[in-house]
Design a protein around this motif. Structure first.
Motif, short mmCIF file in Angstrom:
data_model
loop_
_atom_site.label_atom_id
_atom_site.label_comp_id
_atom_site.label_asym_id
_atom_site.label_seq_id
_atom_site.Cartn_x
_atom_site.Cartn_y
_atom_site.Cartn_z
N TYR A 142 0.87 -1.19 0.00
CA TYR A 142 0.00 0.00 0.00
C TYR A 142 0.90 1.23 0.00
O TYR A 142 2.05 1.18 0.49
CB TYR A 142 -0.88 0.00 1.25
N TYR A 144 -0.43 -10.19 -0.66
CA TYR A 144 0.67 -9.62 0.14
C TYR A 144 0.65 -10.21 1.55
O TYR A 144 -0.39 -10.70 2.01
CB TYR A 144 0.56 -8.08 0.20
N ARG A 146 -2.36 -12.59 2.41
CA ARG A 146 -3.76 -12.27 2.08
C ARG A 146 -3.89 -12.36 0.56
O ARG A 146 -3.00 -11.89 -0.17
CB ARG A 146 -4.11 -10.83 2.50
N HIS A 196 -6.83 -8.25 -3.40
CA HIS A 196 -8.17 -7.70 -3.20
C HIS A 196 -8.16 -6.18 -3.36
O HIS A 196 -7.10 -5.55 -3.26
CB HIS A 196 -8.70 -8.06 -1.81
N HIS A 200 -10.14 -2.91 -1.57
CA HIS A 200 -11.00 -2.51 -0.45
C HIS A 200 -12.04 -1.49 -0.91
O HIS A 200 -11.71 -0.57 -1.68
CB HIS A 200 -10.18 -1.81 0.63
FE FE Z 1 -5.82 -5.12 2.13
#
Ligand code: FE
Ligand code: BEZ
Length: 298
Positions: free
Chosen positions: A169, A202, A223, A226, A228
């Motif tokens: 991120y 990630y 994870r 995806h 969000h």
């Molecule tokens: Fe996430």
């Protein structure tokens, strides 16, 4: 004066002494002014004591638990919340979400919020690009925001955030970078569309006590890829969810138990060319379409 029955077996005496501790602690909350506080604390004590009795918790294990929680506190600061991460990997976050976003037939399911949301992300127009230079294959994301009756929720607001193709991120990079996040408003027919990049799987932060817990359990930190979403519209419950990429190898072992089958969508890959909105892509690109259905506020 002893209240223990004369002539009782050691086992009976043991059980009586353990029960007396629990009873005393429960009684200590009887005078709480707030009813809900009393209810929550007495239930917590009941279950915590039952747990210790169930596993016959050793003194060394109690000390290890205290050490673990101490390390969890020490690594937590304004940028890192190890307690929430602990709640996530224990499935406690997802259970709390399930309790607080009860089933509403036809509504999109909720999932974890995660630590990477940033308020005041840039607002983009419908069809705009919120990648802001994030690394990755361009990806067109579109759909509608609807009520459970199928009616479009005109003007619904969508907050979007995701990882880049390296699984990071923007907030995980040094400096004040804003990328792969933004907010936009659905049109009169509830439609939304934006360009971003194809998200990647990630690892959650695993260099602290939560990482140690995962390793001890033989569990991984990954994870699945995806995007969000946090979607809000007047009169409706705010929806916090993800769209997961079908085919991701971590869909069946998400470290934080966030995957719901209904949230898995096909990301279609395309060669260089012109996208339906007229954008000319010099290299491969992808697209995905997904409707977001909000439950009525009760
Ligand atoms: Fe996430
Ligand atoms: C996330 O999806 O951003 C996330 C959720 C829970 C823990 C760590 C990351």
């Amino acid at each position: 004066m002893s209240t223990e029955p004369a002539g009782a077996s050691d086992d009976a005496l043991q059980a009586g002494r353990e029960a007396a501790v629990t009873a005393a602690v429960l009684a200590s909350f009887e005078g709480a002014a707030d009813d809900r506080y009393r209810e929550v604390m007495q239930s917590l004590v009941t279950h915590l004591h039952a747990f210790a009795r169930d596993v016959r918790l050793t003194q060394a294990e109690w000390e290890a638990a205290v050490g673990f929680l101490t390390r969890t506190g020490h690594i937590t600061d304004d940028r890192r919340q190890e307690f929430i991460l602990l709640s996530d990997v224990l499935g406690f976050s997802m259970l709390t979400i399930a309790i607080n976003a009860p089933v509403s037939a036809g509504a999109t399911e909720s999932t974890v919020f995660g630590p990477f949301f940033v308020a005041d992300a840039p607002t983009i127009p419908i069809g705009g690009d919120l990648s802001f230079g994030a690394k990755g294959v361009p990806c067109h994301v579109s759909g509608r925001v609807l009520g459970t009756d199928g009616a479009p929720l005109a003007g619904a607001w969508l907050e979007v955030w995701q990882s880049d193709e390296d699984g990071f991120y923007d907030v995980q990079y040094a400096g004040d970078v804003t990328a792969a996040r933004g907010r936009l408003q659905a049109d009169d027919e509830g439609r939304f569309a934006f360009w971003s990049v194809r998200p990647a799987a990630y690892p959650i932060p695993d260099d602290g006590p939560v990482g140690d817990l995962l390793k001890a359990a033989g569990r991984g930190p990954m994870r699945p890829a995806h995007i969000h979403f946090m979607v809000s519209a007047p009169g409706h419950r705010t929806l916090v969810t993800h769209i997961f990429a079908a085919g991701d190898e971590y869909l069946t072992n998400d470290a934080v138990f966030g995957v719901k089958e209904s949230l898995v969508a096909d990301f279609a890959d395309h060669p260089a060319g012109t996208a339906p909105d007229g954008r000319v892509l010099p290299g491969p690109w992808a697209d995905v379409t997904f409707d977001l259905v909000l439950a009525q506020e009760t």
